[in-house]
Design a protein around this motif. Structure first.
Motif, PDB file in Angstrom:
ATOM      1  N   ALA A  47       0.815  -1.216   0.000  1.00 29.61           N
ATOM      2  CA  ALA A  47       0.000   0.000   0.000  1.00 29.61           C
ATOM      3  C   ALA A  47       0.849   1.266   0.000  1.00 29.61           C
ATOM      4  O   ALA A  47       0.520   2.236  -0.682  1.00 29.61           O
ATOM      5  CB  ALA A  47      -0.947  -0.006   1.200  1.00 29.61           C
ATOM      6  N   SER A  48       1.957   1.258   0.736  1.00 33.76           N
ATOM      7  CA  SER A  48       2.754   2.483   0.877  1.00 33.76           C
ATOM      8  C   SER A  48       4.072   2.446   0.104  1.00 33.76           C
ATOM      9  O   SER A  48       4.670   3.497  -0.126  1.00 33.76           O
ATOM     10  CB  SER A  48       3.073   2.726   2.355  1.00 33.76           C
ATOM     11  N   GLY A  49       4.556   1.254  -0.246  1.00 37.06           N
ATOM     12  CA  GLY A  49       5.844   1.115  -0.911  1.00 37.06           C
ATOM     13  C   GLY A  49       7.027   1.124   0.047  1.00 37.06           C
ATOM     14  O   GLY A  49       8.170   0.925  -0.358  1.00 37.06           O
ATOM     15  N   ARG A  50       6.779   1.307   1.335  1.00 40.00           N
ATOM     16  CA  ARG A  50       7.848   1.384   2.338  1.00 40.00           C
ATOM     17  C   ARG A  50       8.482   0.015   2.553  1.00 40.00           C
ATOM     18  O   ARG A  50       7.791  -0.989   2.649  1.00 40.00           O
ATOM     19  CB  ARG A  50       7.286   1.905   3.657  1.00 40.00           C
ATOM     20  N   CYS A  51       9.801  -0.020   2.621  1.00 39.02           N
ATOM     21  CA  CYS A  51      10.504  -1.258   2.935  1.00 39.02           C
ATOM     22  C   CYS A  51      10.333  -1.528   4.425  1.00 39.02           C
ATOM     23  O   CYS A  51      10.660  -0.675   5.260  1.00 39.02           O
ATOM     24  CB  CYS A  51      11.979  -1.152   2.566  1.00 39.02           C
ATOM     25  N   LEU A  52       9.839  -2.704   4.766  1.00 36.12           N
ATOM     26  CA  LEU A  52       9.620  -3.047   6.170  1.00 36.12           C
ATOM     27  C   LEU A  52      10.916  -3.396   6.881  1.00 36.12           C
ATOM     28  O   LEU A  52      10.952  -3.448   8.108  1.00 36.12           O
ATOM     29  CB  LEU A  52       8.637  -4.217   6.273  1.00 36.12           C
ATOM     30  N   ASP A  53      11.979  -3.640   6.125  1.00 37.86           N
ATOM     31  CA  ASP A  53      13.263  -4.036   6.703  1.00 37.86           C
ATOM     32  C   ASP A  53      14.288  -2.906   6.728  1.00 37.86           C
ATOM     33  O   ASP A  53      15.334  -3.038   7.352  1.00 37.86           O
ATOM     34  CB  ASP A  53      13.817  -5.231   5.924  1.00 37.86           C
ATOM     35  N   ASP A  54      13.997  -1.815   6.030  1.00 41.97           N
ATOM     36  CA  ASP A  54      14.874  -0.645   6.004  1.00 41.97           C
ATOM     37  C   ASP A  54      13.992   0.569   5.731  1.00 41.97           C
ATOM     38  O   ASP A  54      13.644   0.854   4.585  1.00 41.97           O
ATOM     39  CB  ASP A  54      15.944  -0.790   4.913  1.00 41.97           C
ATOM     40  N   GLY A  55      13.609   1.255   6.786  1.00 39.96           N
ATOM     41  CA  GLY A  55      12.671   2.367   6.694  1.00 39.96           C
ATOM     42  C   GLY A  55      13.125   3.538   5.847  1.00 39.96           C
ATOM     43  O   GLY A  55      12.336   4.437   5.560  1.00 39.96           O
ATOM     44  N   THR A  56      14.384   3.550   5.414  1.00 41.09           N
ATOM     45  CA  THR A  56      14.877   4.642   4.578  1.00 41.09           C
ATOM     46  C   THR A  56      14.625   4.391   3.093  1.00 41.09           C
ATOM     47  O   THR A  56      14.905   5.258   2.267  1.00 41.09           O
ATOM     48  CB  THR A  56      16.389   4.872   4.792  1.00 41.09           C
ATOM     49  N   VAL A  57      14.111   3.207   2.752  1.00 40.08           N
ATOM     50  CA  VAL A  57      13.933   2.823   1.352  1.00 40.08           C
ATOM     51  C   VAL A  57      12.452   2.658   1.043  1.00 40.08           C
ATOM     52  O   VAL A  57      11.712   2.053   1.827  1.00 40.08           O
ATOM     53  CB  VAL A  57      14.693   1.509   1.048  1.00 40.08           C
ATOM     54  N   THR A  58      12.023   3.192  -0.097  1.00 38.02           N
ATOM     55  CA  THR A  58      10.655   2.998  -0.578  1.00 38.02           C
ATOM     56  C   THR A  58      10.688   2.720  -2.075  1.00 38.02           C
ATOM     57  O   THR A  58      11.662   3.034  -2.753  1.00 38.02           O
ATOM     58  CB  THR A  58       9.759   4.230  -0.334  1.00 38.02           C
ATOM     59  N   VAL A  59       9.610   2.131  -2.566  1.00 41.20           N
ATOM     60  CA  VAL A  59       9.404   1.978  -4.003  1.00 41.20           C
ATOM     61  C   VAL A  59       8.146   2.767  -4.360  1.00 41.20           C
ATOM     62  O   VAL A  59       7.279   3.003  -3.517  1.00 41.20           O
ATOM     63  CB  VAL A  59       9.272   0.496  -4.436  1.00 41.20           C
ATOM     64  N   THR A  60       8.058   3.156  -5.612  1.00 41.08           N
ATOM     65  CA  THR A  60       6.897   3.896  -6.091  1.00 41.08           C
ATOM     66  C   THR A  60       5.653   3.022  -6.003  1.00 41.08           C
ATOM     67  O   THR A  60       5.701   1.828  -6.293  1.00 41.08           O
ATOM     68  CB  THR A  60       7.117   4.317  -7.555  1.00 41.08           C
ATOM     69  N   THR A  61       4.552   3.621  -5.595  1.00 37.93           N
ATOM     70  CA  THR A  61       3.261   2.934  -5.623  1.00 37.93           C
ATOM     71  C   THR A  61       2.395   3.602  -6.677  1.00 37.93           C
ATOM     72  O   THR A  61       2.588   4.773  -7.018  1.00 37.93           O
ATOM     73  CB  THR A  61       2.540   2.995  -4.261  1.00 37.93           C
ATOM     74  N   TYR A  62       1.427   2.858  -7.184  1.00 35.39           N
ATOM     75  CA  TYR A  62       0.503   3.364  -8.186  1.00 35.39           C
ATOM     76  C   TYR A  62      -0.916   3.171  -7.688  1.00 35.39           C
ATOM     77  O   TYR A  62      -1.233   2.144  -7.083  1.00 35.39           O
ATOM     78  CB  TYR A  62       0.666   2.600  -9.510  1.00 35.39           C
ATOM     79  N   GLU A  63      -1.743   4.164  -7.953  1.00 36.52           N
ATOM     80  CA  GLU A  63      -3.170   4.020  -7.658  1.00 36.52           C
ATOM     81  C   GLU A  63      -3.747   3.012  -8.654  1.00 36.52           C
ATOM     82  O   GLU A  63      -3.461   3.062  -9.849  1.00 36.52           O
ATOM     83  CB  GLU A  63      -3.877   5.363  -7.793  1.00 36.52           C
ATOM     84  N   VAL A  64      -4.537   2.072  -8.132  1.00 33.20           N
ATOM     85  CA  VAL A  64      -5.109   1.002  -8.941  1.00 33.20           C
ATOM     86  C   VAL A  64      -6.625   1.046  -8.811  1.00 33.20           C
ATOM     87  O   VAL A  64      -7.161   1.326  -7.754  1.00 33.20           O
ATOM     88  CB  VAL A  64      -4.610  -0.389  -8.457  1.00 33.20           C
ATOM     89  N   ARG A  65      -7.287   0.736  -9.918  1.00 30.94           N
ATOM     90  CA  ARG A  65      -8.745   0.580  -9.873  1.00 30.94           C
ATOM     91  C   ARG A  65      -9.128  -0.566 -10.791  1.00 30.94           C
ATOM     92  O   ARG A  65      -8.366  -0.942 -11.686  1.00 30.94           O
ATOM     93  CB  ARG A  65      -9.474   1.859 -10.276  1.00 30.94           C
ATOM     94  N   THR A  66     -10.305  -1.108 -10.556  1.00 32.07           N
ATOM     95  CA  THR A  66     -10.883  -2.059 -11.499  1.00 32.07           C
ATOM     96  C   THR A  66     -12.098  -1.383 -12.101  1.00 32.07           C
ATOM     97  O   THR A  66     -12.883  -0.753 -11.402  1.00 32.07           O
ATOM     98  CB  THR A  66     -11.281  -3.384 -10.821  1.00 32.07           C
ATOM     99  N   ALA A  67     -12.180  -1.463 -13.405  1.00 29.40           N
ATOM    100  CA  ALA A  67     -13.248  -0.762 -14.114  1.00 29.40           C
ATOM    101  C   ALA A  67     -13.623  -1.550 -15.354  1.00 29.40           C
ATOM    102  O   ALA A  67     -12.794  -2.277 -15.910  1.00 29.40           O
ATOM    103  CB  ALA A  67     -12.774   0.637 -14.502  1.00 29.40           C
ATOM    104  N   PRO A  68     -14.864  -1.400 -15.805  1.00 29.12           N
ATOM    105  CA  PRO A  68     -15.221  -2.042 -17.070  1.00 29.12           C
ATOM    106  C   PRO A  68     -14.505  -1.372 -18.231  1.00 29.12           C
ATOM    107  O   PRO A  68     -14.219  -0.168 -18.178  1.00 29.12           O
ATOM    108  CB  PRO A  68     -16.735  -1.831 -17.173  1.00 29.12           C
ATOM    109  N   GLU A  69     -14.152  -2.150 -19.226  1.00 31.39           N
ATOM    110  CA  GLU A  69     -13.494  -1.592 -20.421  1.00 31.39           C
ATOM    111  C   GLU A  69     -14.506  -0.758 -21.170  1.00 31.39           C
ATOM    112  O   GLU A  69     -15.665  -1.130 -21.313  1.00 31.39           O
ATOM    113  CB  GLU A  69     -12.960  -2.719 -21.302  1.00 31.39           C
ATOM    114  N   ARG A  70     -14.081   0.385 -21.671  1.00 31.24           N
ATOM    115  CA  ARG A  70     -14.981   1.249 -22.427  1.00 31.24           C
ATOM    116  C   ARG A  70     -14.613   1.227 -23.869  1.00 31.24           C
ATOM    117  O   ARG A  70     -13.554   1.110 -24.287  1.00 31.24           O
ATOM    118  CB  ARG A  70     -14.915   2.669 -21.887  1.00 31.24           C
TER     119      ARG A  70
END
Length: 119
Positions: A96-119
């Motif tokens: 959810a946050s991208g935060r490394c649980l083993d090294d609090g100084t490191v994160t990865v990018t997160t993306y907002e996700v949705r599920t939607a019908p194809e238009r």
């Protein structure tokens, strides 16, 4: 009696700026496993569906090794928070946050996700 056509399956989409990029059908995601998606700018996202049906997306690049492997990591939860463990060095990243649980100084990018019908 006439049968109505089946509705198209819901699509998993990532927010990129102001646009939504369709990644795959929701049914293509196996709970507890990830898939890699190539983004228009050449980066990769690791997309996950947890066993409760929630979807997450983070950068696929492991910041410790530089390899694009997080989509192949093992998923789990820590204190109720979903994570993926890198298949190489085993650092865990909160989905959810991208935060490394083993090294609090490191994160990865997160993306907002949705599920939607194809238009």
């Amino acid at each position: 009696m006439t049968r109505l056509p089946d509705a198209p399956p819901p699509k998993v989409q990532l927010r990129l700026g102001t646009d939504w990029l369709t990644i795959c059908d929701l049914s293509d995601l196996t709970p507890g496993r990830g898939v890699a998606a190539l983004l228009p700018d050449g980066r990769q996202a690791a997309v996950f569906r947890d066993r409760a049906g929630r979807t997450y997306a983070i950068d696929n690049r492991d910041p410790f090794s530089g390899a694009a492997v997080l989509s192949r990591g093992l998923t789990g939860s820590h204190q109720g928070r979903p994570f993926v463990a890198s298949p190489l060095l085993k650092q865990r990243f909160d989905l959810a946050s991208g935060r490394c649980l083993d090294d609090g100084t490191v994160t990865v990018t997160t993306y907002e996700v949705r599920t939607a019908p194809e238009r």
